[in-house]
Motif scaffolding. Structure first.
Motif, PDB file in Angstrom:
ATOM      1  N   TYR A  33     -18.424   8.507 -64.804  1.00  0.00           N
ATOM      2  CA  TYR A  33     -18.579   9.596 -63.705  1.00  0.00           C
ATOM      3  C   TYR A  33     -17.232  10.073 -63.402  1.00  0.00           C
ATOM      4  CZ  TYR A  33     -17.372   6.263 -60.280  1.00  0.00           C
ATOM      5  OH  TYR A  33     -16.966   5.043 -59.379  1.00  0.00           O
ATOM      6  N   GLY A  34     -17.056  11.336 -62.748  1.00  0.00           N
ATOM      7  CA  GLY A  34     -15.719  11.819 -62.164  1.00  0.00           C
ATOM      8  C   GLY A  34     -15.826  11.761 -60.701  1.00  0.00           C
ATOM      9  N   LYS A  35     -14.670  12.137 -60.328  1.00  0.00           N
ATOM     10  CA  LYS A  35     -14.702  12.382 -58.769  1.00  0.00           C
ATOM     11  C   LYS A  35     -15.544  13.651 -58.063  1.00  0.00           C
ATOM     12  CE  LYS A  35     -11.301   9.401 -57.697  1.00  0.00           C
ATOM     13  NZ  LYS A  35     -11.241   8.447 -56.723  1.00  0.00           N
ATOM     14  N   ALA A  36     -15.985  13.245 -56.986  1.00  0.00           N
ATOM     15  CA  ALA A  36     -16.931  14.205 -56.483  1.00  0.00           C
ATOM     16  C   ALA A  36     -16.442  14.914 -55.287  1.00  0.00           C
ATOM     17  CB  ALA A  36     -18.496  13.545 -55.882  1.00  0.00           C
ATOM     18  N   HIS A  37     -16.750  16.179 -54.959  1.00  0.00           N
ATOM     19  CA  HIS A  37     -16.376  17.050 -53.864  1.00  0.00           C
ATOM     20  C   HIS A  37     -17.658  17.371 -53.126  1.00  0.00           C
ATOM     21  CE1 HIS A  37     -12.469  19.239 -55.066  1.00  0.00           C
ATOM     22  NE2 HIS A  37     -12.282  17.859 -55.026  1.00  0.00           N
ATOM     23  N   ILE A  38     -17.721  17.108 -51.790  1.00  0.00           N
ATOM     24  CA  ILE A  38     -19.036  17.726 -50.986  1.00  0.00           C
ATOM     25  C   ILE A  38     -18.848  18.869 -50.757  1.00  0.00           C
ATOM     26  CG2 ILE A  38     -20.454  16.883 -49.083  1.00  0.00           C
ATOM     27  CD1 ILE A  38     -20.224  14.567 -51.192  1.00  0.00           C
ATOM     28  N   ILE A  39     -19.769  19.798 -50.984  1.00  0.00           N
ATOM     29  CA  ILE A  39     -19.442  21.302 -50.628  1.00  0.00           C
ATOM     30  C   ILE A  39     -20.729  21.864 -49.480  1.00  0.00           C
ATOM     31  CG2 ILE A  39     -18.333  21.876 -52.828  1.00  0.00           C
ATOM     32  CD1 ILE A  39     -20.708  23.194 -53.857  1.00  0.00           C
ATOM     33  N   ASP A  40     -20.419  22.715 -48.946  1.00  0.00           N
ATOM     34  CA  ASP A  40     -21.578  23.230 -48.124  1.00  0.00           C
ATOM     35  C   ASP A  40     -22.405  24.283 -48.862  1.00  0.00           C
ATOM     36  OD1 ASP A  40     -20.217  25.880 -48.018  1.00  0.00           O
ATOM     37  OD2 ASP A  40     -19.471  25.433 -45.871  1.00  0.00           O
ATOM     38  N   GLU A  41     -23.386  25.053 -48.006  1.00  0.00           N
ATOM     39  CA  GLU A  41     -24.074  25.879 -48.629  1.00  0.00           C
ATOM     40  C   GLU A  41     -23.548  26.970 -49.264  1.00  0.00           C
ATOM     41  OE1 GLU A  41     -26.838  27.834 -45.800  1.00  0.00           O
ATOM     42  OE2 GLU A  41     -25.688  27.058 -44.147  1.00  0.00           O
ATOM     43  N   HIS A  42     -22.322  27.625 -48.773  1.00  0.00           N
ATOM     44  CA  HIS A  42     -21.416  28.474 -49.258  1.00  0.00           C
ATOM     45  C   HIS A  42     -20.566  28.278 -50.408  1.00  0.00           C
ATOM     46  CE1 HIS A  42     -23.491  30.673 -46.038  1.00  0.00           C
ATOM     47  NE2 HIS A  42     -22.862  29.852 -45.249  1.00  0.00           N
ATOM     48  N   GLY A  43     -20.344  26.735 -50.626  1.00  0.00           N
ATOM     49  CA  GLY A  43     -19.521  26.438 -51.727  1.00  0.00           C
ATOM     50  C   GLY A  43     -18.260  25.901 -51.142  1.00  0.00           C
ATOM     51  N   LYS A  44     -18.011  26.020 -49.662  1.00  0.00           N
ATOM     52  CA  LYS A  44     -16.973  25.616 -49.163  1.00  0.00           C
ATOM     53  C   LYS A  44     -16.658  24.191 -49.199  1.00  0.00           C
ATOM     54  CE  LYS A  44     -14.392  25.747 -44.874  1.00  0.00           C
ATOM     55  NZ  LYS A  44     -14.387  26.333 -43.300  1.00  0.00           N
ATOM     56  N   LEU A  45     -15.430  23.692 -49.508  1.00  0.00           N
ATOM     57  CA  LEU A  45     -15.378  22.150 -49.664  1.00  0.00           C
ATOM     58  C   LEU A  45     -15.381  21.688 -48.317  1.00  0.00           C
ATOM     59  CD1 LEU A  45     -14.064  19.797 -51.183  1.00  0.00           C
ATOM     60  CD2 LEU A  45     -12.048  20.503 -50.545  1.00  0.00           C
ATOM     61  N   LEU A  46     -16.057  20.463 -48.137  1.00  0.00           N
ATOM     62  CA  LEU A  46     -16.426  19.821 -46.921  1.00  0.00           C
ATOM     63  C   LEU A  46     -15.590  18.491 -46.817  1.00  0.00           C
ATOM     64  CD1 LEU A  46     -20.014  20.427 -46.141  1.00  0.00           C
ATOM     65  CD2 LEU A  46     -18.169  21.355 -45.179  1.00  0.00           C
ATOM     66  N   GLU A  47     -15.431  17.907 -48.130  1.00  0.00           N
ATOM     67  CA  GLU A  47     -14.926  16.280 -48.270  1.00  0.00           C
ATOM     68  C   GLU A  47     -14.661  16.009 -49.749  1.00  0.00           C
ATOM     69  OE1 GLU A  47     -16.315  11.627 -47.357  1.00  0.00           O
ATOM     70  OE2 GLU A  47     -17.548  13.634 -46.726  1.00  0.00           O
ATOM     71  N   HIS A  48     -13.523  15.600 -49.891  1.00  0.00           N
ATOM     72  CA  HIS A  48     -13.362  14.853 -51.144  1.00  0.00           C
ATOM     73  C   HIS A  48     -13.957  13.305 -51.325  1.00  0.00           C
ATOM     74  CE1 HIS A  48     -10.349  17.593 -52.599  1.00  0.00           C
ATOM     75  NE2 HIS A  48      -9.845  17.858 -51.277  1.00  0.00           N
ATOM     76  N   TYR A  49     -14.903  13.257 -51.909  1.00  0.00           N
ATOM     77  CA  TYR A  49     -15.817  11.816 -51.614  1.00  0.00           C
ATOM     78  C   TYR A  49     -15.552  10.724 -52.690  1.00  0.00           C
ATOM     79  CZ  TYR A  49     -19.576   8.922 -50.744  1.00  0.00           C
ATOM     80  OH  TYR A  49     -20.531   7.609 -50.278  1.00  0.00           O
ATOM     81  N   ASP A  50     -14.994   9.737 -52.280  1.00  0.00           N
ATOM     82  CA  ASP A  50     -14.937   8.540 -53.189  1.00  0.00           C
ATOM     83  C   ASP A  50     -15.920   7.652 -53.222  1.00  0.00           C
ATOM     84  OD1 ASP A  50     -13.773   6.752 -54.800  1.00  0.00           O
ATOM     85  OD2 ASP A  50     -12.077   5.992 -53.381  1.00  0.00           O
ATOM     86  N   ASP A  51     -16.784   7.606 -54.309  1.00  0.00           N
ATOM     87  CA  ASP A  51     -17.698   6.756 -54.651  1.00  0.00           C
ATOM     88  C   ASP A  51     -17.573   5.278 -54.518  1.00  0.00           C
ATOM     89  OD1 ASP A  51     -20.533   8.073 -55.306  1.00  0.00           O
ATOM     90  OD2 ASP A  51     -18.942   9.518 -56.108  1.00  0.00           O
ATOM     91  N   ASN A  52     -16.245   4.969 -55.064  1.00  0.00           N
ATOM     92  CA  ASN A  52     -15.823   3.626 -55.147  1.00  0.00           C
ATOM     93  C   ASN A  52     -16.484   2.631 -55.710  1.00  0.00           C
ATOM     94  OD1 ASN A  52     -13.672   1.485 -54.390  1.00  0.00           O
ATOM     95  ND2 ASN A  52     -14.974   1.044 -52.743  1.00  0.00           N
ATOM     96  N   LEU A  53     -17.276   3.240 -57.045  1.00  0.00           N
ATOM     97  CA  LEU A  53     -18.023   2.359 -57.784  1.00  0.00           C
ATOM     98  C   LEU A  53     -17.618   2.141 -59.156  1.00  0.00           C
ATOM     99  CD1 LEU A  53     -21.538   3.196 -56.357  1.00  0.00           C
ATOM    100  CD2 LEU A  53     -20.552   1.092 -56.549  1.00  0.00           C
ATOM    101  N   GLU A  54     -16.233   2.094 -59.466  1.00  0.00           N
ATOM    102  CA  GLU A  54     -16.058   1.588 -60.792  1.00  0.00           C
ATOM    103  C   GLU A  54     -16.339   0.284 -61.053  1.00  0.00           C
ATOM    104  OE1 GLU A  54     -12.632   3.075 -63.943  1.00  0.00           O
ATOM    105  OE2 GLU A  54     -11.827   1.995 -62.211  1.00  0.00           O
ATOM    106  N   LEU A  55     -17.031  -0.015 -62.006  1.00  0.00           N
ATOM    107  CA  LEU A  55     -17.659  -1.588 -61.878  1.00  0.00           C
ATOM    108  C   LEU A  55     -17.078  -2.027 -63.605  1.00  0.00           C
ATOM    109  CD1 LEU A  55     -21.248  -1.235 -60.643  1.00  0.00           C
ATOM    110  CD2 LEU A  55     -19.018  -1.673 -59.482  1.00  0.00           C
TER     111      LEU A  55
END
Length: 299
Positions: free
Chosen positions: A123-145
Motif C-alpha cells: 500500500y502507499g501513503k494516503a491523503h485525507i481529502i474533503d468533499e471538494h477534493g481539498k487536502l485535509l491531512e497527510h495520513y500515516d497508517d504506520n502499518l508496515e509489518l
C-alpha cells in the motif's frame, strides 16, 4: 501500458451505493492507471440515484468493466463480498466509489508484491481529502509489518491500526480468499486486516497513492453513530447487538485457522484475551442488552 494479450493479473472490486456524486471522478482515476491490464467489478447495492446509469455508460466505453447490480441492498459487507467473488486473478484490491487514486498505485504495488513473495499486501501513503477534493491531512497508517513472526505482525497491527486505508492497496487474492473477509458487523475491516497479517508481511510504498475522501455521506464520517454503522455494514441487522463479542469470536477463529505454528497461535490467542479484558465492560453491557432485547421480543 500493457499488452492486450498479457494475462490479467489484477482484479478491482468496487462496491457502490448511491454514489453518483463522486463515481465518475473515481472511475476516471482507476481507468487512468499506468498498469492498465486489470478487470474492474462494480457491485451496485440497489442504488436509487444515477449510479446505474453512470456505470452502464462507463461499461460501454471500457471493456475492462463488469457491472453487477444487486436486486436488494446487501449492506457493505455483502457488497464487498459480491465484487470479490468473481475475481480469479493473482492480485486483488477494493476500491471505494468516492476515493480517487493516483495513476501509479497498481504499478507500484504490483512491483512490490512481485519482488517480495513473503508480502501479502502492498500500500502507499494516503491523503485525507474533503468533499471538494481539498487536502485535509497527510495520513500515516504506520502499518508496515515486516516482522518474520506472524504473531508479532498481528500484535503490531492491533496496536497501531487507526483509520484503516490498507485494504485499498493491493493484496494477494489467494491469501485474502483464506480469510473471513468482511462480516456483517461494525469495524469488520479491522478484523480483516489483522487476520491478513497472519498470512504475510505488509509493505508500505513511501509515495502518495491513495486519497480517502471524508464527507457527510461516507461511513467514516461519524463512527460514534452506532445505528449508522450497523446500517452500513448490514442493514438487515440494525438491531444486532453483541458486536464486540462477534469481533472477538472472529479474531479467535482467525488465529485457529491461520497457517502458522501452534506456538504462534498461542501468542495470538493470549493477545486476544488481553483485548477481551480491556473490553470487558463493553462485553458485559452487550450481554445485558441481549437479555433486555430478548425479554422485549418475548413480551
Amino acid at each position: 501500458m500493457n499488452s492486450a494479450s498479457e494475462a490479467v493479473r489484477v482484479s478491482i472490486g468496487m462496491p457502490v451505493y448511491n454514489a453518483e456524486r463522486y463515481l465518475a471522478e473515481t472511475l476516471d482515476s482507476v481507468l487512468a492507471q499506468t498498469y492498465s491490464n486489470f478487470i474492474l467489478y462494480i457491485a451496485d447495492n440497489a442504488s436509487t440515484d444515477r449510479t446505474q446509469e453512470i456505470c452502464e455508460e462507463y461499461c460501454r466505453k471500457d471493456s475492462r468493466i463488469v457491472y453487477i447490480r444487486n436486486p436488494i441492498n446487501l449492506g457493505a459487507a455483502g457488497n464487498y463480498e459480491r465484487c470479490f467473488q468473481p475475481a480469479t486473478t493473482e492480485y486483488f484490491r477494493w476500491q471505494n466509489a468516492d476515493d480517487p487514486i493516483e495513476p501509479t498505485l497498481i504499478e507500484k504495488c504490483i512491483k512490490v508484491l512481485d519482488e517480495n513473495p513473503d508480502t501479502v499486501l502492498a500500500y502507499g501513503k494516503a491523503h485525507i481529502i474533503d468533499e471538494h477534493g481539498k487536502l485535509l491531512e497527510h495520513y500515516d497508517d504506520n502499518l508496515e509489518l515486516l516482522e518474520d513472526s506472524a504473531a508479532e505482525r498481528f500484535i503490531h497491527c492491533l496496536e497501531s491500526i487507526g483509520l484503516q486505508n490498507l485494504m485499498y492497496g493491493l493484496i494477494r487474492r489467494d491469501s485474502l480468499a483464506n480469510t473471513a473477509r468482511l462480516g456483517g458487523y461494525v469495524a469488520a475491516d479491522i478484523n480483516l486486516i489483522a487476520e491478513l497479517s497472519l498470512y504475510g508481511k505488509f509493505r508500505e510504498i513511501p509515495d502518495h497513492l491513495f486519497n480517502r475522501r471524508m464527507h457527510p455521506e461516507c461511513s467514516s464520517w461519524d463512527r460514534k453513530d452506532d445505528n449508522r454503522q450497523k446500517d452500513f455494514w448490514d442493514p438487515s441487522k440494525r438491531k444486532l447487538i453483541m458486536q464486540t463479542w462477534r469481533s472477538i469470536y472472529e479474531f479467535v477463529k482467525a488465529a485457529i485457522t491461520a497457517p502458522i505454528s501452534w506456538r504462534e497461535k498461542q501468542i495470538v490467542l493470549k493477545r486476544i484475551l488481553q483485548r477481551v479484558y480491556r473490553r470487558r465492560q463493553n462485553m458485559m453491557q452487550e450481554l445485558v442488552d441481549l437479555i433486555k432485547f430478548g425479554l422485549f421480543k418475548a413480551s
